[in-house]
Each structure stands twice: as C-alpha cells, then as structure tokens.
Enzyme design. Structure first.
Site, mmCIF file in Angstrom:
data_model
loop_
_atom_site.group_PDB
_atom_site.id
_atom_site.type_symbol
_atom_site.label_atom_id
_atom_site.label_comp_id
_atom_site.label_asym_id
_atom_site.label_seq_id
_atom_site.Cartn_x
_atom_site.Cartn_y
_atom_site.Cartn_z
ATOM 1 N N GLU A 1 0.818 -1.215 0.000
ATOM 2 C CA GLU A 1 0.000 0.000 0.000
ATOM 3 C C GLU A 1 0.849 1.262 0.000
ATOM 4 O O GLU A 1 0.505 2.249 -0.645
ATOM 5 C CB GLU A 1 -0.973 0.004 1.190
ATOM 6 C CG GLU A 1 -2.048 -1.061 1.106
ATOM 7 C CD GLU A 1 -2.935 -0.951 -0.123
ATOM 8 O OE1 GLU A 1 -2.966 0.123 -0.762
ATOM 9 O OE2 GLU A 1 -3.589 -1.956 -0.463
ATOM 10 N N TYR B 1 -6.541 5.935 4.686
ATOM 11 C CA TYR B 1 -6.606 4.948 3.617
ATOM 12 C C TYR B 1 -5.741 3.728 3.941
ATOM 13 O O TYR B 1 -6.194 2.588 3.881
ATOM 14 C CB TYR B 1 -6.161 5.552 2.265
ATOM 15 C CG TYR B 1 -5.910 4.457 1.285
ATOM 16 C CD1 TYR B 1 -6.969 3.796 0.704
ATOM 17 C CD2 TYR B 1 -4.620 4.010 1.019
ATOM 18 C CE1 TYR B 1 -6.755 2.707 -0.138
ATOM 19 C CE2 TYR B 1 -4.396 2.936 0.190
ATOM 20 C CZ TYR B 1 -5.467 2.294 -0.384
ATOM 21 O OH TYR B 1 -5.261 1.215 -1.190
ATOM 22 N N ASP C 1 -9.844 4.408 -1.465
ATOM 23 C CA ASP C 1 -8.879 5.224 -2.207
ATOM 24 C C ASP C 1 -9.639 6.014 -3.282
ATOM 25 O O ASP C 1 -10.869 5.931 -3.349
ATOM 26 C CB ASP C 1 -7.795 4.334 -2.836
ATOM 27 C CG ASP C 1 -8.368 3.390 -3.885
ATOM 28 O OD1 ASP C 1 -9.606 3.205 -3.929
ATOM 29 O OD2 ASP C 1 -7.585 2.841 -4.677
#
Ligand code: ADE
Length: 338
Positions: free
Chosen positions: A47, A130, A148
């Site tokens: 991520e 996020y 996102d």
C-alpha cells in the site's frame, strides 16, 4: 443523503460477480509470498508503494523489496543506505523514512506483530486513513472499505452521479451485506474502477451497475458540471526552479547572499530529468516532488520544485565565499549554457 441499502447490496453483488471474470487476482499483493493470504506487513508494504506509483511499476519493486525485507524485523534492523536502493525510484524520501520508523516502532514496541487496531495504526508514521483501512481489510479481513480515489469514484458516481461527491463511508460500509468478504470486495472495486469505471470515459455501455447508477442515468451531467477543467501549463518549455534541501533542515543555494533556488536549464522539468541533472552535475541522488507551484518568470513558464537530497555529499564549494566570485561566475555560466 439517505443511502439506499438495497442499492449498496446490488453494487456489491454486481462488482463481486464482475471481478470473478475480470478481476486482477494475480497481483502479487493479493496473495502472500509464502502463504495464500498476504501478511499485514506485506499489505502495508504494497500500500505504501501503491500510494505513489502505478501498479505495473510497483510489481518488480515489491517483489525485490520483500525478498530482501521479508518481515518487520528485517526492515527494522536495516539502515537507510541499505534500504534506499530497494525503494528509490518509487517516491519520496519522507515515505521511505516513515517506513523505517514504523517498522522500528512495531518491532520494538509490539514485538514485530502488526497492529490491528485502527487508532494504533493511525498513530504510526506514514499511516493515514486509507492505509489503515487497507491494512485492516486486506491484511486482517476486517470490514472496512479502503476508500482510495478509485473506490471514491465508483461509489460517488453510483450513488450521486459524481466521482467527487461527498460520501459517508461509514454509512455505506454499514449497508454492505454481513457475509461480504472485504478482502475481495476492496480489490474488486479497485479493479472495477480500473477496468470499467475509468476516470475519463468510463465504459458505461458494458457496466453491470448501469441500471441503478446515477452517473449512467444522468449521462455524466452531474459530474461534468462540477469538475473544473484541468489547468493547462506548457511544461515542455518551462524552467524548473529547484529548492534543494536535506530533510527540510539544511538548505542549499546557488547564491551566497540569500537563499535562492537552483534554476535548471530549460527543458529539465520532469522528475527524471531533474534527478538526472543533479546526478550528472553534482553526484547527488534526489527525491523530487511534483511542482508545488506554477508561475511565470520573465514571461517564461516556471515550475517551482521541492527536492530533497537522498544520498551523496553535497559539495557546493564553488558557491562558498572563499571560492571567490570567478568560480561562481564560471559555474553559473556553465549552468546557463547547458
Ligand atoms: N490491491 C490492494 N491494494 C491495492 C491498490 N492500492 N491498488 C490496486 N490494487 C490493490
């Protein structure tokens, strides 16, 4: 806005079905390196990398990185110099520094076990809403939407006809059927955003959400009225003014008397060109941020760029008082000519 529960259930079912045939299940972070599911550590690494770089570019970095740093401990034990080659080319200095800090905190304070509490995750360097949600859902299977920009676009269009619509994420999540596998759902919505609900020119004609999607029903009119035209700026002919610093602490300048940006020869405006320029001229590796301001200088389009020194010993002795005016003049002429 009241969120229609049955519409959310419809969306979830349709996208999950779509993803069985068109999803990107083969992305390396969708399964573990040594296990069927990715570890929370692997999710976190992916991520952070995906925040700043496109999927296809991340894949080789991700695989190389995990071969060298397979778990929190290996990362926590490393040095910046050792870490950087596995990360440089992916993004910004601060994100890399935060990765090391976070690995050290988890190793030292939590015995290397990745946290599964939202507030604790949010307290770690470099982990925002996020990333925390992505770790909790992809890494632990908890019921959170990662949310996102891709997910925002799909849900914004479906519910309100506008990719930028303000949404109540918690409210939407509460309406997702209880038996939903969130690991899959999050990936499926991202893939759907990438394959059907594209940022520009979505493929509404092939879209399984069409029947209930506000965007499809209004033919994108709602979004068209709220989106502003992208600002045009002639990058190719712009001059880059680079503010060079080390960790926002030491600033380097091409003049003596007061701090001034480096002005690069025309045409060196992309991140790679600026990096190559400083590597060639000064043997410095830089992290170059996108322009933080655009403007005009002597009627010439100009980009102001913030760049941090990653590696290398800045040797700007030609700009030292002691080196004298002639040396400075020569260096500046060389800059202007090149
Ligand atoms: N799978 C998990 N996280 C992802 C992301 N940020 N982008 C694309 N695919 C993903």
């Amino acid at each position: 806005m009241e969120i229609a529960k049955k519409n959310i259930a419809f969306l979830v079912e349709a996208i999950m079905e779509w993803s069985q045939y068109h999803g990107r299940a083969d992305l390396p972070w969708r399964h573990g390196i040594n296990s069927p599911l990715p570890t929370p550590y692997e999710v976190w690494v992916s991520e952070i990398m995906l925040q700043q770089t496109q999927v296809t570019r991340v894949i080789p970095f991700y695989q190389r990185f995990l071969e060298r740093f397979p778990n929190v401990k290996s990362l926590a034990d490393t040095t910046w110099e050792e870490f950087l080659p596995y990360y440089a080319g992916l993004g910004y200095y601060r994100r890399g520094r935060n990765m090391l800090k976070t690995a050290q905190i988890i190793e030292q304070q939590y015995q290397g076990k990745f946290l599964q509490d939202r507030d604790q995750l949010l307290a770690l360097p470099g982990i925002g809403q996020y990333t925390a949600n992505a770790i909790l859902s992809f890494g632990f299977g908890q019921p959170h939407l990662a949310f996102d920009t891709n997910q925002q676009r799909v849900l914004g269009r479906f519910l309100q006809g506008d990719k930028k619509a303000t949404l109540q994420v918690e409210g939407i999540t509460a309406h997702i059927p209880a038996d939903t596998e969130f690991r899959q759902l999050n990936g499926a919505i991202m893939d759907f955003a990438n394959g059907v609900c594209l940022n520009r020119q979505p493929h509404c004609e092939h879209c399984p959400l069409q029947a209930k999607c506000v965007y499809a029903q209004t033919q994108g009119q709602q979004e068209a009225t709220t989106s502003t035209k992208a600002e045009r700026f002639p990058h190719a002919s712009a001059v880059a003014m680079v503010f060079l610093h080390e960790n926002h602490q030491h600033y380097y300048s091409s003049t003596l008397d007061h701090y001034q940006p480096f002005i690069l020869p025309q045409g060196n405006t992309s991140r790679h060109q600026i990096q190559a320029y400083f590597q060639r001229e000064y043997r410095l590796d830089l992290a170059v941020r996108p322009p933080f301001a655009k403007g005009f200088r002597d009627a010439q389009p100009t980009l102001l760029i913030n760049a941090q020194i990653l590696l290398g010993q800045p040797d700007f002795s030609i700009f030292d008082r002691a080196a004298g005016k002639a040396a400075r003049q020569q260096a500046l002429e060389k800059l202007n000519q090149s």
